[in-house]
Motif scaffolding. Sequence first.
Motif, PDB file in Angstrom:
ATOM      1  N   HIS A 141       0.834  -1.209   0.000  1.00 36.03           N
ATOM      2  CA  HIS A 141       0.000   0.000   0.000  1.00 36.03           C
ATOM      3  C   HIS A 141       0.866   1.255   0.000  1.00 36.03           C
ATOM      4  O   HIS A 141       0.557   2.237  -0.697  1.00 36.03           O
ATOM      5  CB  HIS A 141      -0.904  -0.016   1.224  1.00 36.03           C
ATOM      6  N   ALA A 142       1.962   1.234   0.771  1.00 37.26           N
ATOM      7  CA  ALA A 142       2.866   2.386   0.777  1.00 37.26           C
ATOM      8  C   ALA A 142       3.475   2.608  -0.603  1.00 37.26           C
ATOM      9  O   ALA A 142       3.592   3.751  -1.071  1.00 37.26           O
ATOM     10  CB  ALA A 142       3.962   2.170   1.820  1.00 37.26           C
ATOM     11  N   LEU A 143       3.868   1.527  -1.271  1.00 39.17           N
ATOM     12  CA  LEU A 143       4.438   1.649  -2.617  1.00 39.17           C
ATOM     13  C   LEU A 143       3.407   2.178  -3.601  1.00 39.17           C
ATOM     14  O   LEU A 143       3.712   3.032  -4.455  1.00 39.17           O
ATOM     15  CB  LEU A 143       4.969   0.293  -3.070  1.00 39.17           C
ATOM     16  N   HIS A 144       2.173   1.687  -3.518  1.00 38.91           N
ATOM     17  CA  HIS A 144       1.121   2.142  -4.432  1.00 38.91           C
ATOM     18  C   HIS A 144       0.820   3.628  -4.245  1.00 38.91           C
ATOM     19  O   HIS A 144       0.710   4.385  -5.226  1.00 38.91           O
ATOM     20  CB  HIS A 144      -0.152   1.330  -4.213  1.00 38.91           C
ATOM     21  N   THR A 145       0.667   4.059  -2.992  1.00 37.31           N
ATOM     22  CA  THR A 145       0.288   5.455  -2.754  1.00 37.31           C
ATOM     23  C   THR A 145       1.419   6.422  -3.096  1.00 37.31           C
ATOM     24  O   THR A 145       1.170   7.522  -3.603  1.00 37.31           O
ATOM     25  CB  THR A 145      -0.140   5.657  -1.294  1.00 37.31           C
ATOM     26  N   THR A 146       2.656   6.036  -2.815  1.00 35.21           N
ATOM     27  CA  THR A 146       3.759   6.922  -3.194  1.00 35.21           C
ATOM     28  C   THR A 146       3.945   6.960  -4.708  1.00 35.21           C
ATOM     29  O   THR A 146       4.334   7.993  -5.263  1.00 35.21           O
ATOM     30  CB  THR A 146       5.074   6.483  -2.522  1.00 35.21           C
ATOM     31  N   ALA A 147       3.638   5.845  -5.389  1.00 35.40           N
ATOM     32  CA  ALA A 147       3.667   5.865  -6.857  1.00 35.40           C
ATOM     33  C   ALA A 147       2.616   6.829  -7.398  1.00 35.40           C
ATOM     34  O   ALA A 147       2.880   7.599  -8.337  1.00 35.40           O
ATOM     35  CB  ALA A 147       3.428   4.455  -7.404  1.00 35.40           C
ATOM     36  N   ALA A 148       1.426   6.813  -6.792  1.00 36.57           N
ATOM     37  CA  ALA A 148       0.378   7.745  -7.214  1.00 36.57           C
ATOM     38  C   ALA A 148       0.788   9.185  -6.958  1.00 36.57           C
ATOM     39  O   ALA A 148       0.534  10.083  -7.777  1.00 36.57           O
ATOM     40  CB  ALA A 148      -0.919   7.416  -6.487  1.00 36.57           C
ATOM     41  N   TYR A 149       1.454   9.423  -5.828  1.00 37.89           N
ATOM     42  CA  TYR A 149       1.917  10.777  -5.522  1.00 37.89           C
ATOM     43  C   TYR A 149       3.001  11.219  -6.495  1.00 37.89           C
ATOM     44  O   TYR A 149       2.981  12.352  -7.002  1.00 37.89           O
ATOM     45  CB  TYR A 149       2.419  10.829  -4.081  1.00 37.89           C
ATOM     46  N   ALA A 150       3.959  10.325  -6.769  1.00 36.42           N
ATOM     47  CA  ALA A 150       5.025  10.676  -7.713  1.00 36.42           C
ATOM     48  C   ALA A 150       4.449  10.995  -9.083  1.00 36.42           C
ATOM     49  O   ALA A 150       4.915  11.920  -9.764  1.00 36.42           O
ATOM     50  CB  ALA A 150       6.031   9.523  -7.806  1.00 36.42           C
ATOM     51  N   GLN A 151       3.430  10.258  -9.485  1.00 38.66           N
ATOM     52  CA  GLN A 151       2.801  10.515 -10.781  1.00 38.66           C
ATOM     53  C   GLN A 151       2.012  11.815 -10.765  1.00 38.66           C
ATOM     54  O   GLN A 151       1.972  12.550 -11.757  1.00 38.66           O
ATOM     55  CB  GLN A 151       1.886   9.354 -11.147  1.00 38.66           C
ATOM     56  N   ALA A 152       1.383  12.129  -9.619  1.00 43.37           N
ATOM     57  CA  ALA A 152       0.586  13.354  -9.517  1.00 43.37           C
ATOM     58  C   ALA A 152       1.449  14.597  -9.500  1.00 43.37           C
ATOM     59  O   ALA A 152       0.951  15.697  -9.776  1.00 43.37           O
ATOM     60  CB  ALA A 152      -0.267  13.316  -8.252  1.00 43.37           C
ATOM     61  N   CYS A 153       2.738  14.446  -9.180  1.00 37.36           N
ATOM     62  CA  CYS A 153       3.609  15.620  -9.129  1.00 37.36           C
ATOM     63  C   CYS A 153       3.720  16.307 -10.482  1.00 37.36           C
ATOM     64  O   CYS A 153       4.010  17.498 -10.557  1.00 37.36           O
ATOM     65  CB  CYS A 153       4.995  15.233  -8.629  1.00 37.36           C
ATOM     66  N   GLY A 154       3.486  15.570 -11.539  1.00 36.07           N
ATOM     67  CA  GLY A 154       3.547  16.172 -12.875  1.00 36.07           C
ATOM     68  C   GLY A 154       2.407  17.113 -13.161  1.00 36.07           C
ATOM     69  O   GLY A 154       2.460  17.898 -14.099  1.00 36.07           O
ATOM     70  N   THR A 155       1.343  17.059 -12.327  1.00 32.86           N
ATOM     71  CA  THR A 155       0.181  17.913 -12.548  1.00 32.86           C
ATOM     72  C   THR A 155       0.292  19.248 -11.824  1.00 32.86           C
ATOM     73  O   THR A 155      -0.580  20.094 -11.953  1.00 32.86           O
ATOM     74  CB  THR A 155      -1.090  17.198 -12.080  1.00 32.86           C
ATOM     75  N   GLY A 156       1.347  19.425 -10.998  1.00 31.42           N
ATOM     76  CA  GLY A 156       1.534  20.691 -10.292  1.00 31.42           C
ATOM     77  C   GLY A 156       0.839  20.695  -8.949  1.00 31.42           C
ATOM     78  O   GLY A 156       0.232  19.722  -8.521  1.00 31.42           O
ATOM     79  N   GLU A 157       0.956  21.828  -8.241  1.00 24.18           N
ATOM     80  CA  GLU A 157       0.380  21.959  -6.904  1.00 24.18           C
ATOM     81  C   GLU A 157      -1.131  22.115  -7.015  1.00 24.18           C
ATOM     82  O   GLU A 157      -1.656  22.691  -7.946  1.00 24.18           O
ATOM     83  CB  GLU A 157       0.976  23.177  -6.184  1.00 24.18           C
ATOM     84  N   GLY A 158      -1.828  21.623  -6.031  1.00 28.63           N
ATOM     85  CA  GLY A 158      -3.279  21.715  -6.018  1.00 28.63           C
ATOM     86  C   GLY A 158      -3.846  20.789  -4.965  1.00 28.63           C
ATOM     87  O   GLY A 158      -3.122  20.075  -4.275  1.00 28.63           O
ATOM     88  N   ASP A 159      -5.180  20.807  -4.840  1.00 26.48           N
ATOM     89  CA  ASP A 159      -5.814  19.987  -3.816  1.00 26.48           C
ATOM     90  C   ASP A 159      -5.542  18.508  -4.046  1.00 26.48           C
ATOM     91  O   ASP A 159      -5.262  17.756  -3.108  1.00 26.48           O
ATOM     92  CB  ASP A 159      -7.323  20.241  -3.807  1.00 26.48           C
ATOM     93  N   GLY A 160      -5.643  18.063  -5.321  1.00 22.29           N
ATOM     94  CA  GLY A 160      -5.395  16.658  -5.608  1.00 22.29           C
ATOM     95  C   GLY A 160      -3.974  16.253  -5.298  1.00 22.29           C
ATOM     96  O   GLY A 160      -3.725  15.173  -4.752  1.00 22.29           O
ATOM     97  N   HIS A 161      -3.035  17.123  -5.597  1.00 22.22           N
ATOM     98  CA  HIS A 161      -1.619  16.876  -5.322  1.00 22.22           C
ATOM     99  C   HIS A 161      -1.383  16.784  -3.818  1.00 22.22           C
ATOM    100  O   HIS A 161      -0.702  15.872  -3.333  1.00 22.22           O
ATOM    101  CB  HIS A 161      -0.806  18.019  -5.927  1.00 22.22           C
ATOM    102  N   ASP A 162      -1.989  17.699  -3.061  1.00 17.32           N
ATOM    103  CA  ASP A 162      -1.799  17.697  -1.610  1.00 17.32           C
ATOM    104  C   ASP A 162      -2.442  16.477  -0.970  1.00 17.32           C
ATOM    105  O   ASP A 162      -1.908  15.898  -0.023  1.00 17.32           O
ATOM    106  CB  ASP A 162      -2.387  18.975  -1.003  1.00 17.32           C
ATOM    107  N   ARG A 163      -3.617  16.082  -1.485  1.00 15.78           N
ATOM    108  CA  ARG A 163      -4.267  14.884  -0.943  1.00 15.78           C
ATOM    109  C   ARG A 163      -3.424  13.643  -1.204  1.00 15.78           C
ATOM    110  O   ARG A 163      -3.297  12.760  -0.336  1.00 15.78           O
ATOM    111  CB  ARG A 163      -5.662  14.721  -1.558  1.00 15.78           C
ATOM    112  N   ALA A 164      -2.844  13.564  -2.404  1.00 14.30           N
ATOM    113  CA  ALA A 164      -1.990  12.414  -2.728  1.00 14.30           C
ATOM    114  C   ALA A 164      -0.763  12.387  -1.823  1.00 14.30           C
ATOM    115  O   ALA A 164      -0.334  11.318  -1.370  1.00 14.30           O
ATOM    116  CB  ALA A 164      -1.576  12.468  -4.201  1.00 14.30           C
TER     117      ALA A 164
END
Length: 554
Positions: A184-207
Amino acid sequence: MSSAPSRRLPLAGVLRLGRPSDIWFKPALSVVAAVAPANLILLALGRLDLAMYTMAGSLCALYAHNRPYAARARALAWVVLGMTAGLAVALVAAALTTNAVLLVTVGALLAAAQKTLCDATRVGPPGNVVLTFVTSAALFAPQTLDQVPAHVGLALATGVWAWLIGMAPGLLRPHGPERRATAHALHTTAAYAQACGTGEGDGHDRARAAAAAAVQAAWQSLLSTGAHTATRRALERLVVRAEVALAAPADSDPARLRAWAGELRGTGRVPRVEEVAGEADELLGVDAELAGPARPSWSRLGPLTPIALRTALGCALAGYASLALGVGRPYWALVTAASLYQANLALTWSRAVQRVVGNLVGVLVFAAVVPLAHLHQAALVLCCLAFNFGAEALISRNYWLGSVCVTPMALLVTEFARIQDSGQLITDRLVDTLVGALVGFVAAVAVTNRRAGDRLEQALTAVERAREHAARLLAERQPAPAALDSARRALTAALVDLRATADAASGEWWQRALPQEGVVAAERSAHRTLAATVRRQGLLPDRRTNTTTEGVRP
């Protein structure tokens, strides 16, 4: 800049179905395996009237499925002892008095104690609700003092069986919970690393918040095992990779993180990753943390005081209101109120809506099923087992969906001793649900939690101190690796606590404006410091390095 907490009571999304839990089938199968033998034996003996006592112990099989087996053994033992102790108090009270007002008062105090202890120890789902359901029902069961030891003994015996059911999967997959937490830690950090390409925002902070919480949970899972095995060490290396992705997402490979997570499923080998510079010091720091003292559960009691007061007052008033309306089972209103109280007022409102909707649909299901259940006592037992399974299979998607099964199960259990008027049962359940939800929520509004803002300020201060400590170490020419690792992990833990405290405070009423922008700034500054510590320790892997073909057996 500060912002006032929202006083809106949301409806959008409250009933939306989420993804089922990865382990939904574990509590579902465990509770059936724990409940079925006792109920079938009582059926054969013609003593289904004793099922309330055996189910008290059997329902302990619902707990601790996310914990490593060493920690699970301890947690389940305490749950069984807590369930048995609560049942004993309730039965003694029922034997000593038939005064309904006194019994409701005792039930409310028990509910508050159960809520406080479950939250302080972080026992996990289903939390205090099952304990309160059993003890509240027992308060209104006809009882004499000479019957109490035998009835408590039945609960204790089935509780031991539930403990064995909860521990049995460890024989086949001894590191299953740790593997799931790491994946689960690997999955969520992968989602966060991928979301970093979208820039700062609510979705980025939640990830980012979700990834930090998952990494922290994975470390807690591994650190609670206590055993220095090759499998645990291999899992620690993977959590280090997740931690690095959290601190430096731009330098991480989401596809590789997900691939590692996928390999942790089942009973195959744990993937072994290439060691990078600084990783040995990282793992030495883990060992040092394992040797350190754990934070005692009693230290969490202070912040839980408003929740305990809400539970005691809400349960008592709900029970009294039910008695005033002439309802025959005031403990249903008491349990409804006890089920509402969450970390803040907004979440309590959401739970109230879910409880009411689930119970309303649940009584319709009961009305449809009761003709079948009345055909024979065996049909009654089988229907209850089916609803036991359904409740645990569905509740992780949304609380109201699980309540659709819990409600008919609770109604059918009342008929184990004798068949009752279905119309009266339905009426009592509907009235008690509405009374418990309304009175319980009013009590939550009346008991304010003004110190939530103070705790947020304290959490902000803790993050800033942890960040400054890490920054001072980074400024040194050659900081001690173990000290830098400890500072980084302390900063991560402080960030997780800050996010949880901010979320809880934002859902409370009657308090001063909250420093929301200060929280966001502190989080981003701390994450930059985390990235600096990872780079200083040399933990960033070579993106060209692949997982080795050999692994570690589970």
